[in-house]
Design a protein around this motif. Sequence first.
Motif, PDB file in Angstrom:
ATOM      1  N   THR A 241       1.455   6.664  -7.959  1.00 56.82           N
ATOM      2  CA  THR A 241       2.027   6.524  -6.610  1.00 56.82           C
ATOM      3  C   THR A 241       3.285   7.487  -6.641  1.00 56.82           C
ATOM      4  OG1 THR A 241       1.838   4.162  -6.248  1.00 56.82           O
ATOM      5  CG2 THR A 241       3.520   5.323  -5.233  1.00 56.82           C
TER       6      THR A 241
ATOM      7  N   SER B  72       1.125  10.172  -4.315  1.00 56.82           N
ATOM      8  CA  SER B  72       0.651   9.806  -3.125  1.00 56.82           C
ATOM      9  C   SER B  72       0.970  10.299  -1.914  1.00 56.82           C
ATOM     10  CB  SER B  72       1.626   8.130  -2.924  1.00 56.82           C
ATOM     11  OG  SER B  72       2.872   8.456  -2.597  1.00 56.82           O
TER      12      SER B  72
ATOM     13  N   ARG C  13      -3.853   7.622  -2.090  1.00 56.11           N
ATOM     14  CA  ARG C  13      -2.595   6.802  -1.206  1.00 56.11           C
ATOM     15  C   ARG C  13      -3.198   5.462  -0.793  1.00 56.11           C
ATOM     16  NH1 ARG C  13       2.517   7.626   1.602  1.00 56.11           N
ATOM     17  NH2 ARG C  13       1.954   9.876   2.032  1.00 56.11           N
ATOM     18  N   GLU C  14      -4.408   5.654  -0.014  1.00 50.97           N
ATOM     19  CA  GLU C  14      -4.881   4.305   0.683  1.00 50.97           C
ATOM     20  C   GLU C  14      -5.245   3.230  -0.569  1.00 50.97           C
ATOM     21  OE1 GLU C  14      -7.908   5.268   3.631  1.00 50.97           O
ATOM     22  OE2 GLU C  14      -6.420   6.490   4.476  1.00 50.97           O
TER      23      GLU C  14
ATOM     24  N   GLN D 235      -2.433   1.677  -2.139  1.00 45.34           N
ATOM     25  CA  GLN D 235      -1.707   0.688  -1.181  1.00 45.34           C
ATOM     26  C   GLN D 235      -2.529  -0.568  -1.066  1.00 45.34           C
ATOM     27  OE1 GLN D 235      -1.740   2.710   2.622  1.00 45.34           O
ATOM     28  NE2 GLN D 235       0.159   3.666   2.543  1.00 45.34           N
ATOM     29  N   GLN D 236      -3.847  -0.614  -1.323  1.00 41.46           N
ATOM     30  CA  GLN D 236      -4.864  -1.629  -1.418  1.00 41.46           C
ATOM     31  C   GLN D 236      -4.659  -2.487  -2.617  1.00 41.46           C
ATOM     32  OE1 GLN D 236      -8.595   0.305  -1.038  1.00 41.46           O
ATOM     33  NE2 GLN D 236      -8.700   0.572   1.123  1.00 41.46           N
TER      34      GLN D 236
ATOM     35  N   ASP E  71      -0.963  -4.090  -2.220  1.00 40.87           N
ATOM     36  CA  ASP E  71      -1.236  -5.159  -1.427  1.00 40.87           C
ATOM     37  C   ASP E  71      -2.053  -6.515  -2.020  1.00 40.87           C
ATOM     38  OD1 ASP E  71      -0.250  -3.920   0.975  1.00 40.87           O
ATOM     39  OD2 ASP E  71      -2.337  -3.336   1.659  1.00 40.87           O
TER      40      ASP E  71
ATOM     41  N   PHE F  95       7.622   1.747  -2.923  1.00 39.89           N
ATOM     42  CA  PHE F  95       6.655   1.135  -2.028  1.00 39.89           C
ATOM     43  C   PHE F  95       7.166   1.883  -0.638  1.00 39.89           C
ATOM     44  CE2 PHE F  95       6.384  -3.359  -4.200  1.00 39.89           C
ATOM     45  CZ  PHE F  95       5.229  -2.909  -4.953  1.00 39.89           C
TER      46      PHE F  95
ATOM     47  N   LEU G 254       4.973   4.901  -0.943  1.00 43.72           N
ATOM     48  CA  LEU G 254       3.487   4.686  -0.957  1.00 43.72           C
ATOM     49  C   LEU G 254       2.868   4.468   0.438  1.00 43.72           C
ATOM     50  CD1 LEU G 254       0.910   4.285  -2.288  1.00 43.72           C
ATOM     51  CD2 LEU G 254       1.372   1.938  -2.706  1.00 43.72           C
ATOM     52  N   TYR G 255       3.650   3.337   1.181  1.00 40.72           N
ATOM     53  CA  TYR G 255       3.564   3.038   2.553  1.00 40.72           C
ATOM     54  C   TYR G 255       4.002   4.113   3.711  1.00 40.72           C
ATOM     55  CZ  TYR G 255       1.630  -1.211  -0.063  1.00 40.72           C
ATOM     56  OH  TYR G 255       1.053  -1.970  -0.595  1.00 40.72           O
TER      57      TYR G 255
END
Lengths: 206, 206
Positions: free
Chosen positions: A113, A117, A124-125, A128-129, A132, B173, B176-177
């Motif tokens: 990351t 990222s 990055r996606e 993120q998953q 999450d 985070f 990342l997001y």
Amino acid sequence: MGRSSDAREKILTAARSLVELRGYSALGVAEICKAAGVPKGSFYYFFESKESLALAVIDEHWAAELSDWTRILGGDAEPLQRLRQLFEETAAEQRAGQQSCGTVSGCMFGNLTLEMSNQTEVIRERLQQIFDAQVDLVEAVIAEARERGEATVADTREAARSVVAQLEGQVLFAKLYNDTGLLDALWANCVALLGVRTGTPTAVAP
Amino acid sequence: MGRSSDAREKILTAARSLVELRGYSALGVAEICKAAGVPKGSFYYFFESKESLALAVIDEHWAAELSDWTRILGGDAEPLQRLRQLFEETAAEQRAGQQSCGTVSGCMFGNLTLEMSNQTEVIRERLQQIFDAQVDLVEAVIAEARERGEATVADTREAARSVVAQLEGQVLFAKLYNDTGLLDALWANCVALLGVRTGTPTAVAP
């Protein structure tokens, strides 16, 4: 075909340890093949690009970690005890890595990351998953603890994210100082972040 | 000489934005010189190697950040209020970075820790000194708050490290997001981690 699958596995294993040691950007396909002991042609037979290899390394690592997290967080122990076990197993894994390669390698997903990222949207996606999913798993346990009156935190989603953020931050320090002892703080911090009620048995230090 | 100093500054500025965008490993000296608009000979006039440039980028960034942290954490406001201000200014800085380059770039020191602390001992040591200094600054404020009876935490050192770890994890985070809203949780988490007494005025959300 047997030998081909073998080569794919060898490339993945070599790539994984090289990524853990030095990150993604510093890595070259020639070097991966050399470490894997396979000819360069094999690489492009199995992987379109270095990026698709990175995704395969991430997916394989996450499959193993998800199985651990699900076993621990979905177990029969009391909910807060399960969270504590997650921290203990994480620390044990970092210690094992340190013993085998001399340095704490940290969290592959956190490492990637911060390294990349902002460079590769598809990675990055994926990351993120993964985070999450980690937050989902932790949130379910926090919600259980709250239902049992053991945790007082208002927003279980935000609390779960904070627990995972704390985990990532302390693992970053464990890597920087090459000291897994820094992970000992995780449980006490989780107790504080979740507003665990005084008197909850699992909240007591060993 | 005037032009030479100029070139050093140009190289540092270019290196800093390239490091923030893509990390250290992916960076080449030729590319830095091209972005800086200086001939490659200039680079080796000022810097022995890419590593010594990285140290200069780190030192320059830390000098600026240390000056901010000292201003905020050594200010006249009540101790917990100063910590809160640190989080707010960190979030504001990440938002400004996002507006100027499209993505949240995160914390340069955290990024470099996860990318390269296991590769370059001299950079690992520098990053350790920086995080030690951050923890020192935060610890002094926590100790003040505890003396005033506003924080109940037992070990101020460990609490300070946890606050900085939480900051690094949430900034990870946010990167990342690509969402600085995630930094809104910092203050509430700090209140929890420090065991801030109910009724302390600064502990109340705005």
